[in-house]
Design a protein around this motif. Structure first.
Motif, short mmCIF file in Angstrom:
data_model
loop_
_atom_site.label_atom_id
_atom_site.label_comp_id
_atom_site.label_asym_id
_atom_site.label_seq_id
_atom_site.Cartn_x
_atom_site.Cartn_y
_atom_site.Cartn_z
N GLU A 160 23.72 36.90 3.70
CA GLU A 160 24.51 37.95 2.78
C GLU A 160 25.01 39.29 3.59
O GLU A 160 26.21 39.69 3.27
N GLU A 161 24.44 39.38 4.59
CA GLU A 161 24.87 40.79 5.34
C GLU A 161 25.97 40.38 6.39
O GLU A 161 26.83 41.46 6.38
N VAL A 162 26.26 39.11 6.71
CA VAL A 162 27.52 39.02 7.59
C VAL A 162 28.34 38.35 7.08
O VAL A 162 29.77 38.28 7.57
N LEU A 163 28.30 37.82 5.89
CA LEU A 163 29.48 36.94 5.23
C LEU A 163 30.83 37.79 5.02
O LEU A 163 31.85 37.21 5.27
N PRO A 164 30.79 39.13 4.38
CA PRO A 164 32.08 39.63 4.40
C PRO A 164 32.76 39.93 5.68
O PRO A 164 34.17 39.81 5.71
N GLN A 165 32.06 40.38 6.82
CA GLN A 165 32.68 40.25 8.21
C GLN A 165 33.18 39.19 8.63
O GLN A 165 34.31 39.02 9.37
N PHE A 166 32.28 38.03 8.47
CA PHE A 166 32.83 36.58 8.69
C PHE A 166 34.14 36.13 8.15
O PHE A 166 35.00 35.95 8.85
N TYR A 167 34.16 36.59 6.96
CA TYR A 167 35.53 36.27 6.15
C TYR A 167 36.64 36.75 6.60
O TYR A 167 37.60 36.04 6.94
N GLU A 168 36.47 38.44 6.86
CA GLU A 168 37.58 38.89 7.31
C GLU A 168 38.09 38.49 8.88
O GLU A 168 39.29 38.52 8.80
N ARG A 169 37.30 38.40 9.55
CA ARG A 169 37.45 38.20 10.93
C ARG A 169 38.19 36.59 11.09
O ARG A 169 39.12 36.58 11.81
N VAL A 170 37.61 35.46 10.27
CA VAL A 170 38.27 34.35 10.32
C VAL A 170 39.68 34.27 9.63
O VAL A 170 40.34 33.70 10.25
N THR A 224 23.70 35.07 -0.91
CA THR A 224 24.50 34.24 0.01
C THR A 224 25.66 33.65 -0.96
O THR A 224 26.82 33.44 -0.86
N LEU A 225 25.07 32.85 -1.86
CA LEU A 225 25.69 32.00 -2.84
C LEU A 225 26.80 32.89 -3.61
O LEU A 225 27.89 32.58 -4.04
N MET A 226 26.11 33.80 -4.29
CA MET A 226 26.98 34.77 -5.14
C MET A 226 28.06 35.26 -4.40
O MET A 226 29.38 35.30 -4.80
N LYS A 227 27.98 35.69 -3.06
CA LYS A 227 28.89 36.39 -2.18
C LYS A 227 30.01 35.20 -1.84
O LYS A 227 31.45 35.51 -1.89
N ILE A 228 29.63 34.14 -1.72
CA ILE A 228 30.51 32.89 -1.62
C ILE A 228 31.43 32.78 -2.59
O ILE A 228 32.60 32.46 -2.60
N LYS A 229 30.72 32.74 -3.88
CA LYS A 229 31.65 32.44 -5.09
C LYS A 229 32.56 33.76 -5.13
O LYS A 229 33.65 33.41 -5.69
N ASN A 230 32.35 35.03 -5.04
CA ASN A 230 33.02 35.97 -4.97
C ASN A 230 34.25 35.82 -4.22
O ASN A 230 35.40 36.25 -4.28
N LEU A 231 34.12 35.21 -2.77
CA LEU A 231 35.25 34.96 -1.88
C LEU A 231 36.10 33.86 -2.71
O LEU A 231 37.19 33.95 -2.55
N SER A 259 35.96 26.98 -0.12
CA SER A 259 35.22 26.19 -0.90
C SER A 259 33.64 26.14 -0.60
O SER A 259 33.40 26.72 0.37
N TYR A 260 32.90 25.65 -1.38
CA TYR A 260 31.45 25.50 -1.21
C TYR A 260 30.68 24.53 -1.74
O TYR A 260 30.98 24.00 -2.67
N LEU A 261 29.49 24.30 -0.90
CA LEU A 261 28.55 23.31 -1.52
C LEU A 261 27.21 24.08 -1.67
O LEU A 261 26.83 24.91 -0.76
N ASP A 262 26.41 23.97 -2.67
CA ASP A 262 25.28 24.51 -2.85
C ASP A 262 24.16 23.35 -2.95
O ASP A 262 24.25 22.51 -3.83
N LEU A 263 23.56 23.21 -1.87
CA LEU A 263 22.33 22.23 -1.85
C LEU A 263 21.07 22.57 -2.64
O LEU A 263 20.94 23.70 -3.00
N SER A 264 20.43 21.65 -3.20
CA SER A 264 19.43 21.94 -4.15
C SER A 264 18.22 22.65 -3.74
O SER A 264 17.60 23.21 -4.37
N ARG A 265 18.00 22.72 -2.26
CA ARG A 265 17.04 23.57 -1.73
C ARG A 265 17.44 23.28 -0.25
O ARG A 265 18.62 23.06 0.06
#
Length: 319
Positions: free
Chosen positions: A14-24, A49-56, A64-70
């Motif tokens: 969750e901490e790095v996802l926004p930076q990762f998205y912007e840079r990529v 993490t999942l919530m941030k991915i959905k926001n993106l 796109s995203y895959l959410d594994l059951s565990r």
């Protein structure tokens, strides 16, 4: 236009996802004549993490995203992502930004030149301890000596794979996966790119020494049977030494009679032989355990959700 999927396994990032998205996105927005998809695989994260991915995904149709059951582990998460890749090529990246997205244009250039597997090799590894660097180097050297496959040293999962490589990798459904070895095993036309690996942009690494040791054992047992041969050779050598020592004891007793002395040496020999036997049994157990896991033929993973859609579990009834 050709579609290139960027596969990102994510576990508590969750901490790095926004930076990762912007840079990529700053990199891929500058690349023309290609369509891109950012495919995140949420590997059972316990944070947001999942919530941030959905926001993106709400602000960028390319996400796109895959959410594994565990949490199934990174190796399985990568396989799950590959199963859902529909593009012409795949780029695997970690979300921690230790893999520089700025190498993507160079990877695409070599791919267009005909290379099927363009992988990034680390020249330096910032932010890692001396012990980790040394043990990693020793492991890869050992693995190269034990197997006939040309294992790539100082490489991770950061690479571009052609559709042919993707199909080859997803055709192998073994449950005990060591993907770094599979990259080498499938062959195809490879190209190396050198880079300096940065420290994590945020958060903490999920790889402790226990997990790294498990991964090392996985790599050795997945690609070589040398430990089994070593156990056999060691057993024969110890048996030969024990037979010679027994012969020596018998001759000594016949010539000089029995003696009570020698208890320490006898105990040392017994403990040594017992330790070797336990070591060999442990090696056999590692391989036997993997045979047991493969024989169950369980699915590698279950998907809870794919792009806001709940996934149904398919059940095959055998008659």
């Amino acid at each position: 236009m050709k579609l290139i999927t960027i596969l990102v396994p994510a576990y508590n990032e969750e901490e790095v996802l926004p930076q990762f998205y912007e840079r990529v996105t700053s990199v891929i927005d500058a690349i023309e004549d290609y369509d891109f998809e950012l495919l995140f695989v949420n590997d059972g994260s316990s944070d947001t993490t999942l919530m941030k991915i959905k926001n993106l995904r709400e602000i960028d149709y390319r996400v796109s995203y895959l959410d594994l059951s565990r949490n199934f582990g990174k190796e399985t998460a990568m396989l799950a992502g590959m199963d859902f890749v529909e593009g012409d090529a795949l780029i695997i990246m970690d979300a921690d930004l230790q893999d520089p997205p700025e190498l993507i244009p160079e990877m695409i250039k070599y791919w267009e030149e005909g290379y099927d597997d363009v992988f990034a090799k680390r020249k330096s590894r910032s932010g890692e301890s001396w012990v980790k660097k040394k043990t990693s180097k020793m492991f890869y050297r050992l693995l190269k000596q034990l197997t006939r496959i040309p294992i790539q040293e100082d490489t991770g999962d950061f690479r571009l794979l052609d559709r042919r490589c993707i199909n080859a990798l997803i055709s192998m459904r073994e449950s005990q996966r060591y993907t770094k070895g599979l990259f080498s095993w499938i062959g195809f036309n490879k190209k190396e790119i050198l880079f300096d690996r940065d420290s994590r942009a945020a958060g903490e690494t999920k790889w402790n020494y226990f997990k790294l040791t498990e991964l090392a054992i996985e790599g050795i047992t997945s690609f070589t049977t040398v430990p089994l041969k070593f156990a056999s050779w060691l057993g024969m050598a110890i048996s030969m030494c024990a037979f010679i020592y027994m012969f020596f004891i018998v001759i000594k007793t016949l010539l000089f009679g029995a003696s009570v002395s020698g208890y320490p040496s006898i105990m040392s020999v017994l403990l040594f032989i017992g330790g070797i036997q336990l070591l060999c049994l442990g090696i056999l157990g590692e391989y036997l355990g993997r045979i047991f896991n493969e024989s169950k033929r369980r699915p590698q993973y279950f998907v809870n959700e794919y792009n806001n859609s709940k996934m149904q579990v398919e059940v095959l009834n055998e008659k």
